[in-house]
Design a protein around this motif. Sequence first.
Motif, PDB file in Angstrom:
ATOM      1  N   THR A  45      40.071  51.188 -18.656  1.00 47.60           N
ATOM      2  CA  THR A  45      40.361  49.957 -17.924  1.00 47.60           C
ATOM      3  C   THR A  45      39.424  49.811 -16.729  1.00 47.60           C
ATOM      4  OG1 THR A  45      42.677  50.061 -18.578  1.00 47.60           O
ATOM      5  CG2 THR A  45      42.138  48.687 -16.683  1.00 47.60           C
ATOM      6  N   PHE A  46      39.210  50.897 -15.989  1.00 48.15           N
ATOM      7  CA  PHE A  46      38.286  50.855 -14.852  1.00 48.15           C
ATOM      8  C   PHE A  46      36.873  50.519 -15.309  1.00 48.15           C
ATOM      9  CE2 PHE A  46      35.152  53.107 -12.232  1.00 48.15           C
ATOM     10  CZ  PHE A  46      35.332  52.414 -11.042  1.00 48.15           C
ATOM     11  N   MET A  47      36.433  51.147 -16.389  1.00 51.16           N
ATOM     12  CA  MET A  47      35.082  50.886 -16.879  1.00 51.16           C
ATOM     13  C   MET A  47      34.919  49.434 -17.297  1.00 51.16           C
ATOM     14  SD  MET A  47      34.147  54.287 -19.053  1.00 51.16           S
ATOM     15  CE  MET A  47      32.685  53.537 -19.719  1.00 51.16           C
ATOM     16  N   ASN A  48      35.904  48.893 -18.040  1.00 56.50           N
ATOM     17  CA  ASN A  48      35.779  47.534 -18.550  1.00 56.50           C
ATOM     18  C   ASN A  48      35.982  46.473 -17.490  1.00 56.50           C
ATOM     19  OD1 ASN A  48      35.118  48.136 -21.176  1.00 56.50           O
ATOM     20  ND2 ASN A  48      37.233  48.268 -21.832  1.00 56.50           N
ATOM     21  N   SER A  49      36.763  46.754 -16.462  1.00 57.16           N
ATOM     22  CA  SER A  49      37.043  45.715 -15.483  1.00 57.16           C
ATOM     23  C   SER A  49      36.187  45.811 -14.219  1.00 57.16           C
ATOM     24  CB  SER A  49      38.521  45.736 -15.108  1.00 57.16           C
ATOM     25  OG  SER A  49      38.852  46.965 -14.504  1.00 57.16           O
ATOM     26  N   VAL A  50      35.651  46.983 -13.897  1.00 61.42           N
ATOM     27  CA  VAL A  50      34.884  47.136 -12.659  1.00 61.42           C
ATOM     28  C   VAL A  50      33.448  47.585 -12.916  1.00 61.42           C
ATOM     29  CG1 VAL A  50      34.745  48.374 -10.466  1.00 61.42           C
ATOM     30  CG2 VAL A  50      36.961  47.645 -11.332  1.00 61.42           C
ATOM     31  N   PHE A  56      26.204  45.071 -15.193  1.00 57.89           N
ATOM     32  CA  PHE A  56      25.609  43.862 -15.757  1.00 57.89           C
ATOM     33  C   PHE A  56      25.081  42.947 -14.650  1.00 57.89           C
ATOM     34  CE2 PHE A  56      27.957  44.451 -19.870  1.00 57.89           C
ATOM     35  CZ  PHE A  56      26.811  44.496 -20.648  1.00 57.89           C
ATOM     36  N   ALA A  57      25.846  42.791 -13.577  1.00 49.85           N
ATOM     37  CA  ALA A  57      25.401  41.951 -12.463  1.00 49.85           C
ATOM     38  C   ALA A  57      24.156  42.538 -11.812  1.00 49.85           C
ATOM     39  CB  ALA A  57      26.525  41.813 -11.436  1.00 49.85           C
ATOM     40  N   LEU A  58      24.115  43.838 -11.666  1.00 52.36           N
ATOM     41  CA  LEU A  58      22.948  44.487 -11.087  1.00 52.36           C
ATOM     42  C   LEU A  58      21.712  44.288 -11.968  1.00 52.36           C
ATOM     43  CD1 LEU A  58      22.133  46.285  -8.679  1.00 52.36           C
ATOM     44  CD2 LEU A  58      22.569  48.241 -10.134  1.00 52.36           C
ATOM     45  N   ALA A  59      21.875  44.459 -13.283  1.00 55.41           N
ATOM     46  CA  ALA A  59      20.754  44.251 -14.200  1.00 55.41           C
ATOM     47  C   ALA A  59      20.300  42.790 -14.186  1.00 55.41           C
ATOM     48  CB  ALA A  59      21.139  44.674 -15.615  1.00 55.41           C
ATOM     49  N   PHE A  89      11.420  43.727 -18.010  1.00 59.72           N
ATOM     50  CA  PHE A  89      11.539  44.607 -19.182  1.00 59.72           C
ATOM     51  C   PHE A  89      12.609  45.671 -18.957  1.00 59.72           C
ATOM     52  CE2 PHE A  89      10.179  48.494 -21.418  1.00 59.72           C
ATOM     53  CZ  PHE A  89      10.278  48.027 -22.724  1.00 59.72           C
ATOM     54  N   TYR A  90      12.606  46.291 -17.778  1.00 61.21           N
ATOM     55  CA  TYR A  90      13.606  47.327 -17.482  1.00 61.21           C
ATOM     56  C   TYR A  90      15.016  46.735 -17.430  1.00 61.21           C
ATOM     57  CZ  TYR A  90       9.725  50.444 -16.434  1.00 61.21           C
ATOM     58  OH  TYR A  90       8.599  51.210 -16.518  1.00 61.21           O
ATOM     59  N   ALA A  91      15.135  45.514 -16.927  1.00 61.88           N
ATOM     60  CA  ALA A  91      16.447  44.868 -16.898  1.00 61.88           C
ATOM     61  C   ALA A  91      16.949  44.599 -18.315  1.00 61.88           C
ATOM     62  CB  ALA A  91      16.382  43.579 -16.101  1.00 61.88           C
ATOM     63  N   ILE A  92      16.072  44.165 -19.196  1.00 63.89           N
ATOM     64  CA  ILE A  92      16.463  43.918 -20.591  1.00 63.89           C
ATOM     65  C   ILE A  92      16.859  45.226 -21.264  1.00 63.89           C
ATOM     66  CG2 ILE A  92      15.605  43.183 -22.848  1.00 63.89           C
ATOM     67  CD1 ILE A  92      14.029  40.998 -21.350  1.00 63.89           C
ATOM     68  N   ILE A  93      16.116  46.288 -21.008  1.00 56.36           N
ATOM     69  CA  ILE A  93      16.481  47.604 -21.547  1.00 56.36           C
ATOM     70  C   ILE A  93      17.861  48.014 -21.010  1.00 56.36           C
ATOM     71  CG2 ILE A  93      15.876  50.067 -21.562  1.00 56.36           C
ATOM     72  CD1 ILE A  93      14.144  48.362 -23.374  1.00 56.36           C
ATOM     73  N   VAL A  97      21.162  48.880 -23.312  1.00 54.89           N
ATOM     74  CA  VAL A  97      21.851  50.164 -23.193  1.00 54.89           C
ATOM     75  C   VAL A  97      23.315  49.950 -22.805  1.00 54.89           C
ATOM     76  CG1 VAL A  97      21.976  52.279 -21.800  1.00 54.89           C
ATOM     77  CG2 VAL A  97      19.790  51.511 -22.727  1.00 54.89           C
ATOM     78  N   MET A  98      23.581  49.046 -21.868  1.00 59.11           N
ATOM     79  CA  MET A  98      24.955  48.807 -21.445  1.00 59.11           C
ATOM     80  C   MET A  98      25.804  48.209 -22.556  1.00 59.11           C
ATOM     81  SD  MET A  98      25.801  50.042 -18.677  1.00 59.11           S
ATOM     82  CE  MET A  98      27.391  49.284 -18.650  1.00 59.11           C
ATOM     83  N   VAL A  99      25.272  47.268 -23.303  1.00 59.57           N
ATOM     84  CA  VAL A  99      26.033  46.681 -24.408  1.00 59.57           C
ATOM     85  C   VAL A  99      26.324  47.751 -25.461  1.00 59.57           C
ATOM     86  CG1 VAL A  99      25.889  45.050 -26.328  1.00 59.57           C
ATOM     87  CG2 VAL A  99      25.292  44.310 -24.040  1.00 59.57           C
ATOM     88  N   SER A 100      25.352  48.613 -25.722  1.00 62.76           N
ATOM     89  CA  SER A 100      25.558  49.682 -26.698  1.00 62.76           C
ATOM     90  C   SER A 100      26.633  50.659 -26.239  1.00 62.76           C
ATOM     91  CB  SER A 100      24.259  50.439 -26.943  1.00 62.76           C
ATOM     92  OG  SER A 100      23.267  49.573 -27.418  1.00 62.76           O
TER      93      SER A 100
END
Length: 130
Positions: A45-50, A56-59, A89-93, A97-100
């Motif tokens: 829950t912490f991972m998915n909500s915070v 994602f916002a940082l990327a 490019f690093y942001a897209i990577i 990675v985060m979606v995976s």
Amino acid sequence: MKKFVAQALPALLLAVLILPVVTLAADAPNFAGGKIGDIFKNLITFMNSVLVPFVFALAFLVFIWGMFKAFILGGSDEAKQSEGKALMFYAIIGFVVMVSLWGIVNLLAEGFGLTGNTINDKVPTLPVAR
């Protein structure tokens, strides 16, 4: 080799110290119904909500800064354009990675029955006309 051992030693010690806590926390025969299941549900829950939205916002901010640096600040300067393109490019990577990782965590949570409050419960829907 010594440098690798020196870097891996704290992680190994932490794993050895955490192992009794994890094994003694599973007091119920059902994995998802015991204390360890509650700990994992809270962690997911912490991972998915915070954590995931923050990363994602940082990327996204890194991607926007890279666009700004490449196309606005680096109009005719090749070095600034290449720096901006590298940031994008690093942001897209980072997004990939985060979606995976997000998918793998939710897949494991579904597999172990720890789906108390995952991101699938928070998918927005359209209002129904009455």
